[in-house]
Design a protein around this motif. Sequence first.
Motif, PDB file in Angstrom:
ATOM      1  N   TYR A 166       1.565 -15.209   3.466  1.00  0.00           N
ATOM      2  CA  TYR A 166       1.894 -13.861   2.989  1.00  0.00           C
ATOM      3  C   TYR A 166       1.369 -12.714   3.870  1.00  0.00           C
ATOM      4  O   TYR A 166       0.492 -11.933   3.441  1.00  0.00           O
ATOM      5  CB  TYR A 166       1.401 -13.681   1.540  1.00  0.00           C
ATOM      6  N   GLU A 177       9.257  -9.291   5.893  1.00  0.00           N
ATOM      7  CA  GLU A 177       7.896  -9.151   5.340  1.00  0.00           C
ATOM      8  C   GLU A 177       7.479  -7.705   5.547  1.00  0.00           C
ATOM      9  O   GLU A 177       7.204  -7.289   6.682  1.00  0.00           O
ATOM     10  CB  GLU A 177       6.906 -10.064   6.088  1.00  0.00           C
ATOM     11  N   LEU A 219       5.229  -4.123   4.357  1.00  0.00           N
ATOM     12  CA  LEU A 219       4.271  -3.379   3.538  1.00  0.00           C
ATOM     13  C   LEU A 219       4.937  -2.043   3.254  1.00  0.00           C
ATOM     14  O   LEU A 219       5.268  -1.297   4.184  1.00  0.00           O
ATOM     15  CB  LEU A 219       2.951  -3.157   4.294  1.00  0.00           C
ATOM     16  N   MET A 221       5.595 -13.034  -1.035  1.00  0.00           N
ATOM     17  CA  MET A 221       4.891 -12.974  -2.330  1.00  0.00           C
ATOM     18  C   MET A 221       5.822 -12.482  -3.433  1.00  0.00           C
ATOM     19  O   MET A 221       5.746 -12.920  -4.575  1.00  0.00           O
ATOM     20  CB  MET A 221       3.715 -11.988  -2.224  1.00  0.00           C
ATOM     21  N   SER A 222       6.720 -11.562  -3.079  1.00  0.00           N
ATOM     22  CA  SER A 222       7.688 -11.019  -4.061  1.00  0.00           C
ATOM     23  C   SER A 222       8.901 -11.923  -4.214  1.00  0.00           C
ATOM     24  O   SER A 222       9.810 -11.619  -4.982  1.00  0.00           O
ATOM     25  CB  SER A 222       8.174  -9.629  -3.638  1.00  0.00           C
ATOM     26  N   ALA A 267      -1.315  -5.512   3.068  1.00  0.00           N
ATOM     27  CA  ALA A 267      -1.546  -4.563   1.965  1.00  0.00           C
ATOM     28  C   ALA A 267      -3.020  -4.570   1.570  1.00  0.00           C
ATOM     29  O   ALA A 267      -3.635  -3.515   1.356  1.00  0.00           O
ATOM     30  CB  ALA A 267      -0.669  -4.932   0.767  1.00  0.00           C
ATOM     31  N   GLY A 311       1.366  -9.313   2.164  1.00  0.00           N
ATOM     32  CA  GLY A 311       0.333  -9.203   1.130  1.00  0.00           C
ATOM     33  C   GLY A 311      -1.027  -9.012   1.771  1.00  0.00           C
ATOM     34  O   GLY A 311      -1.855  -8.209   1.313  1.00  0.00           O
ATOM     35  N   GLU A 359       3.247  -5.097  -1.340  1.00  0.00           N
ATOM     36  CA  GLU A 359       3.856  -6.187  -0.584  1.00  0.00           C
ATOM     37  C   GLU A 359       5.335  -6.309  -0.937  1.00  0.00           C
ATOM     38  O   GLU A 359       5.696  -6.293  -2.119  1.00  0.00           O
ATOM     39  CB  GLU A 359       3.154  -7.501  -0.974  1.00  0.00           C
ATOM     40  N   ARG A 360       6.195  -6.387   0.053  1.00  0.00           N
ATOM     41  CA  ARG A 360       7.611  -6.670  -0.200  1.00  0.00           C
ATOM     42  C   ARG A 360       8.013  -7.770   0.774  1.00  0.00           C
ATOM     43  O   ARG A 360       8.468  -7.513   1.870  1.00  0.00           O
ATOM     44  CB  ARG A 360       8.482  -5.413   0.005  1.00  0.00           C
ATOM     45  N   PHE A 397       4.554 -11.760  -8.290  1.00  0.00           N
ATOM     46  CA  PHE A 397       3.828 -10.755  -7.507  1.00  0.00           C
ATOM     47  C   PHE A 397       3.141  -9.721  -8.382  1.00  0.00           C
ATOM     48  O   PHE A 397       2.169  -9.108  -7.966  1.00  0.00           O
ATOM     49  CB  PHE A 397       4.776 -10.051  -6.522  1.00  0.00           C
ATOM     50  N   ASN A 402      -4.400  -8.606  -4.886  1.00  0.00           N
ATOM     51  CA  ASN A 402      -3.051  -8.180  -5.278  1.00  0.00           C
ATOM     52  C   ASN A 402      -3.150  -6.698  -5.652  1.00  0.00           C
ATOM     53  O   ASN A 402      -3.809  -6.351  -6.637  1.00  0.00           O
ATOM     54  CB  ASN A 402      -2.588  -9.020  -6.473  1.00  0.00           C
ATOM     55  N   THR A 403      -2.502  -5.839  -4.886  1.00  0.00           N
ATOM     56  CA  THR A 403      -2.675  -4.389  -5.110  1.00  0.00           C
ATOM     57  C   THR A 403      -2.175  -3.937  -6.484  1.00  0.00           C
ATOM     58  O   THR A 403      -2.610  -2.911  -6.985  1.00  0.00           O
ATOM     59  CB  THR A 403      -1.980  -3.568  -3.994  1.00  0.00           C
TER      60      THR A 403
END
Length: 482
Positions: free
Chosen positions: A369, A408, A410, A392-393, A375, A372, A388-389, A455, A43-44
């Motif tokens: 994801y 989805e 990035l 996951m969000s 990313a 994700g 991630e958008r 997220f 997870n960034t």
Amino acid sequence: MGMVKFYKGGDMPLELHKVRVVQKLHLVPVERRLDAMKEAGFNTFRLGTKDVYLDMLTDSGTNAMSDNQLAAMMHADDAYAGSQSFERLQKAVEDVLGKKYLLPVHQGRAAENVICRTFVKPGNVIPMNYHFTTVLAHVTENGGKIEELLHDHAFQLKSDHPFKGNMDIDKLEKCIQENGVENIPFIRMEASTNLIGGQPFSLANLMDVRRIADKYGIMLVLDASLIGENAYLIKQREENWKENSMGEILKMMTGLADLVYFSARKLSSSRGGGICTNQKALYAKMEAMIPLYEGFLTYGGISVREIEAMAVGLRETLDESMICQSPSYIKYLVEELEKRGIPMVTPPGVLGAHVNAMEFCKHIPQEEYPAGALAAAFYICSGIRGMERGTMSSVRDEEGKEILADVELLRLAVPRRVFTLSQINYVIDRMTWLWDNRHLIGGLKFTYEPPVLRFFMGGLEPTSDWPSKLMDKFRKDFGDSL
Ligand code: F0G
């Protein structure tokens, strides 16, 4: 503005500022990047900046400050109540956003908390062009639900529609008739619609929304966190407003809304946020919440130094040569990546370049994801942290099933006046490598899933050993280079 022509054709983004303070960055080896990603639970958000080369997570609180903002911070008036710093902010809000009454809050979501607690009751419906994660959480928290009313074409990621953030007026009227005026406390419009790729709405569209709001007597709320860039793109793309100044366009936009709120972390490259209006009665309804949740009415949880920076930053929003910097870099980045066949959200929007992860990682199911995973993979091969958008969000429904996101993405944020063009060229080079090796990227699954806004702090793991294989291929292709 901010773009000049190359001698042999094409646009060159040109900085209209010089760099006077710098910060050292760290480009750690790919082996460390893989370990850091594992430690961060893929997870960034959970990476530390010691391991990040370019931080493209967000533009929130990361835009460069101007010399004038920093200077203003030095003459801040430390006072719990009645600070002159707050008076200067009020004046800037009135001059730039055209609103007399201002409630200060510590950041954008705090404004959403105050607005939703005041106006959203269980069973209410909030029509909006599109949600942002935090506003969705606050509407839901207060027992309401949202209706997203973008035109269908907004989800065509590759497009030349100049205003994909427009609300579909027919859908809006239908939504009001179906749910009943009494169940709709307000309509929300978000400037530079964040989650679909920083896409603006037109002034013509906002006027149409206002007309419907008037017809049914419903309040119109404007999320102005990214209003400067939306105004800039109106000036660029909407025929009727080409000759108007940024100030005129901004005032026109805010003038159409009853209530305007913003995250100053984005709007004015500082901290804090605010809610403003010209209607004393609306102000009075929310006033008591500020001392309860934020701080006294003349600081709202923001330091006076930041309040000074906000005031100056707000006035700088009127400067097209400042506002254009990030959108012109984004345009360059999107166009260069597109030329290399990489699926990008177009037209280029604001706040960041957005990669279509569903297309990039066609082989990864949405439940794993893809954005994700992209990313994580991009960080491993570049040290660049994006966000991630996508699903996951998103959230789960009452039965615990994933609500799959419409898109989805990035997001590679381009904070204002922070990066150089050679850094942007590095982004292009490493993204091109990843595109050529995209078959090596695999899916992710949650190992720790918080119930709200998962997220941010959620932890994941890869569905196979793909990250190590990606690293091995990187080493093979780049030798001992970082
Ligand atoms: N509204 C919009 C349109 C936003 O983009 C954000 C934040 C908020 C509200 C909430 O403001 O963070 O100050 O509480 N966007 C950040 C982002 C987090 O990275 O896009 P906040």
